[in-house]
Design a protein around this motif. Structure first.
Motif, short mmCIF file in Angstrom:
data_model
loop_
_atom_site.label_atom_id
_atom_site.label_comp_id
_atom_site.label_asym_id
_atom_site.label_seq_id
_atom_site.Cartn_x
_atom_site.Cartn_y
_atom_site.Cartn_z
N ILE A 250 -5.36 4.12 7.14
CA ILE A 250 -5.89 2.79 7.49
C ILE A 250 -5.11 2.20 8.66
O ILE A 250 -5.68 1.70 9.62
CB ILE A 250 -5.85 1.85 6.26
CG1 ILE A 250 -6.91 2.31 5.25
CG2 ILE A 250 -6.09 0.40 6.67
CD1 ILE A 250 -6.98 1.48 4.00
N GLY B 146 -9.25 2.48 -6.85
CA GLY B 146 -8.91 1.18 -6.29
C GLY B 146 -7.44 0.86 -6.35
O GLY B 146 -7.02 -0.29 -6.26
N TYR B 147 -6.62 1.90 -6.50
CA TYR B 147 -5.16 1.72 -6.53
C TYR B 147 -4.69 1.58 -5.08
O TYR B 147 -4.82 2.52 -4.29
CB TYR B 147 -4.51 2.92 -7.20
CG TYR B 147 -3.02 2.81 -7.40
CD1 TYR B 147 -2.50 2.37 -8.61
CD2 TYR B 147 -2.13 3.16 -6.39
CE1 TYR B 147 -1.13 2.28 -8.80
CE2 TYR B 147 -0.77 3.07 -6.58
CZ TYR B 147 -0.27 2.63 -7.79
OH TYR B 147 1.08 2.54 -7.98
N ASN B 148 -4.18 0.44 -4.72
CA ASN B 148 -3.87 0.10 -3.33
C ASN B 148 -5.12 0.30 -2.48
O ASN B 148 -6.10 -0.36 -2.71
CB ASN B 148 -2.68 0.92 -2.82
CG ASN B 148 -1.36 0.37 -3.32
OD1 ASN B 148 -1.27 -0.82 -3.63
ND2 ASN B 148 -0.35 1.18 -3.42
N SER B 149 -5.12 1.26 -1.57
CA SER B 149 -6.29 1.41 -0.72
C SER B 149 -7.08 2.68 -1.02
O SER B 149 -7.89 3.10 -0.21
CB SER B 149 -5.86 1.40 0.75
OG SER B 149 -4.81 2.32 0.94
N GLY C 6 0.80 -1.22 0.00
CA GLY C 6 0.00 0.00 0.00
C GLY C 6 0.83 1.27 0.00
O GLY C 6 0.28 2.36 0.13
N HIS D 204 -4.83 -4.31 -4.56
CA HIS D 204 -6.16 -3.87 -4.17
C HIS D 204 -6.28 -4.15 -2.67
O HIS D 204 -6.41 -5.31 -2.27
CB HIS D 204 -7.23 -4.60 -4.96
CG HIS D 204 -7.17 -4.31 -6.44
ND1 HIS D 204 -7.46 -3.06 -6.95
CD2 HIS D 204 -6.83 -5.07 -7.49
CE1 HIS D 204 -7.30 -3.08 -8.26
NE2 HIS D 204 -6.92 -4.28 -8.62
N LEU D 205 -6.22 -3.11 -1.87
CA LEU D 205 -6.13 -3.29 -0.43
C LEU D 205 -7.32 -2.67 0.30
O LEU D 205 -7.96 -1.76 -0.22
CB LEU D 205 -4.83 -2.68 0.11
CG LEU D 205 -3.55 -3.23 -0.52
CD1 LEU D 205 -2.34 -2.47 -0.02
CD2 LEU D 205 -3.39 -4.71 -0.23
N LEU E 195 -4.65 -4.76 4.85
CA LEU E 195 -3.59 -3.77 5.10
C LEU E 195 -3.47 -3.59 6.61
O LEU E 195 -4.07 -2.70 7.21
CB LEU E 195 -3.92 -2.44 4.41
CG LEU E 195 -2.89 -1.31 4.57
CD1 LEU E 195 -1.49 -1.77 4.22
CD2 LEU E 195 -3.25 -0.12 3.71
N ALA F 113 -2.70 4.61 3.07
CA ALA F 113 -2.15 3.53 3.91
C ALA F 113 -1.98 4.02 5.34
O ALA F 113 -2.29 3.31 6.30
CB ALA F 113 -0.82 3.05 3.34
#
Lengths: 351, 201
Positions: free
Chosen positions: A269, B177-180, A93, A100-101, A106, A266
């Motif tokens: 989260i 939707g790229y990573n989080s 992330g 797709h996290l 994560l 990131a």
């Protein structure tokens, strides 16, 4: 129209050329980029230096939301990469890692499992005898400590280097207030920017570290970087050298906008999962491998008291704490040469 | 991916050669250099189908008593582009959208449009690791992302052949939707635009 028909061929050729140019074969001066895929993420590892040494320094970046390559300074290239391979790793992330996290995949534990996977890949690619030294800065210090609490994982790691690591957030906030107070009084007595430091003292007096609000946390962290700037101007801290390598990697070779943007998500989260209430101090005795603690004396982000606490609580028989007297939160930039020399001495001793 | 590529090809094929530049139902193509984040090189091909041509009166000129008419082309756009980051990955983008192109003096024009589409990343040397820490052989992997964005362009048609033009474009795509979360991609393009339509006498 011919051009349009030929376009897929041009595209294919470009992709082939790109992929074939990503790897350099010289084992003494490797430049590899590889990805480790597991549980919804492809995490990026850029590996530079002497892979034939079989000694890998794996760097866990800060943040959460930072990126590995920002630690590749000129001194790292000239002093460390010549004899060791350095793995500049982007955690899931973050940085150039993709996937797709969400809140489920994560987490700190998932990132720790990624480190296991990365070590497995390094040994798969470069040989099963490869030795791993783990280095974590700031949030990476928390992550590395968390990773090493598992004794089975310690078997994977030759030695641990924690640099200004945030392994105890409640202690960190409490000590931030104490250090602000101490540095402000020191600077006022020296006649440096007295108006600014008096304002700091007033604001700090209003903060109750037993009952911190979100605004208090933002102030303590945000102001720390501003205060470092003030200390820099007053010649209390060493001026970081303008490192062309670092600028090149950060602004030309690297998608800084992507890394910054994805890192913010990131960070949100991971901090929403109770990170800021987390303390690993009581469990540090489980860490038994040789450990080097490196701290900037003027680190208002993660105060040196955390280094002293880690030194006291670590279970390692071989452990030492080194302060960089003219550094803030990132001694690898403020006192680049001293930092790299200390790091190299430790690596040489324990390889 | 296959569906969008076929759509792109269809858009490229169904041209109407009866009309000259900027006539309704005419088609224009563009080919050129594409750059992501001002550093990562690539290439782009696009097709623009003129849906509608209309004139708009410029209010400022009306006040002065000299009304000016600005010709505007509303175009359906299709684009396929790629860029590669020499250190890490390749991205392929396929977008569709609507663009308003406003024609100015001295064969100059400027456009503004919205885009929707897909992006696909290709990551080299990917090792898949399972829960038992078994490592696969390296391969290529990647992700699909939806994207939305906007495009700005400035262009100038050639004097002798107004069917052809040089266009500088800027696109800001947001990969969803790229990573989080969502990540912005800034792209620059320098394209040569041409039309298969013969110039009417």
């Amino acid at each position: 129209m011919k051009l349009i028909i030929n376009f897929p061929c041009v595209l294919f050729l470009a992709v082939v050329i790109c992929f074939s140019s990503c790897e350099q074969d010289d084992p003494l001066n490797t430049e590899d980029i590889l990805y480790v895929e597991r549980n919804g993420a492809q995490t990026a590892a850029q590996i530079f230096g002497n892979v034939s040494s079989k000694n890998f320094l794996l760097i866990l970046h800060g943040g959460p939301g930072g990126s590995g390559i920002t630690y590749r300074t000129g001194a790292m290239i000239n002093r460390i990469e010549r004899d060791y391979a350095v793995v500049y790793y982007d955690q899931r992330g973050q940085g150039m890692s993709q996937g797709h996290l969400n809140k489920e995949n994560l987490t700190t534990e998932e990132i720790a499992k990624d480190i296991d996977a990365l070590i497995a890949v390094i040994r798969h690619k470069y040989g099963s005898t490869s030795q791993i030294f783990l280095l974590g800065h700031s949030w990476g210090g928390y992550l590395g400590s968390y990773y090493l609490l598992d004794e089975a994982r310690q078997e994977n790691i030759k030695a641990w280097i924690e640099v200004d690591g945030a392994h105890d957030f409640p202690l960190m906030f409490a000590e931030q207030k104490t250090l602000y107070d101490s540095i402000a009084n020191q600077q006022i007595s020296r006649g440096n920017n007295t108006a600014y430091w008096e304002e700091i003292l007033d604001k700090i007096a209003e903060i109750d570290t037993e009952d911190l609000s979100e605004e208090d946390i933002q102030y303590l962290n945000g102001e720390a970087y501003i205060a470092e700037g003030i200390l820099l101007r007053d010649d209390v801290l060493d001026i970081p050298s303008i490192d062309l390598n670092l600028l090149k990697y950060q602004y030309i070779d690297y998608n800084i906008l992507t890394a910054f943007s994805t890192g913010q998500y990131a960070n949100d989260i991971l901090t929403d999962q109770g990170l800021l209430e987390s303390s690993l101090t009581e469990e540090l005795h489980k860490i038994k491998i040789p450990t080097l603690l490196l701290w900037g004396s003027y680190d208002l982000v993660v105060p040196p008291a955390l280094g002293e606490s880690a030194l006291e609580n670590l279970g390692s028989e071989i452990k030492s704490l080194v302060f960089f007297e003219r550094s803030g939160h990132s001694p690898m930039y403020y006192e680049e040469l001293e930092y790299v020399n200390t790091l190299k001495d430790f690596l040489e001793t324990h390889k | 991916m296959r569906v969008t590529f076929v759509l792109f090809l269809c858009l490229s094929m169904f041209s109407n050669p009866l009309h000259g530049q900027y006539e309704e139902n005419s088609l224009r193509y563009g080919l050129g250099y594409w750059q992501n984040h001002f550093a990562n090189p690539g290439a782009t091909a696009n097709a623009k189908y003129v849906l509608k041509t209309y004139n708009r009166k410029k209010i400022l000129h009306l006040k002065k008593g000299t009304p000016a008419v600005v010709p505007i082309n509303r175009m359906l756009t299709g684009q396929i582009a790629f860029h590669y980051d020499p250190f890490s990955h390749v991205f392929l983008h396929n977008s569709y959208g609507i663009q308003n192109r406003r024609l100015g003096k001295k064969n100059r024009f400027r456009g503004l449009g919205g885009l929707l589409g897909f992006s696909k990343s290709f990551l080299p040397e990917v090792y898949k690791v399972d829960n038992a820490l078994n490592v696969s052989d390296p391969g290529i992997s990647g992700n699909w992302y939806l994207h939305a964005g906007y495009a700005l362009e400035l262009g100038k048609s050639f004097k002798r052949n107004t069917n052809n033009a040089f266009v500088v474009g800027f696109q800001n795509l947001f990969l969803i939707g790229y990573n989080s979360g969502v990540t912005p991609f800034l792209n620059l393009s320098f394209t040569y635009e041409f039309s298969p339509n013969k110039k009417e006498p």
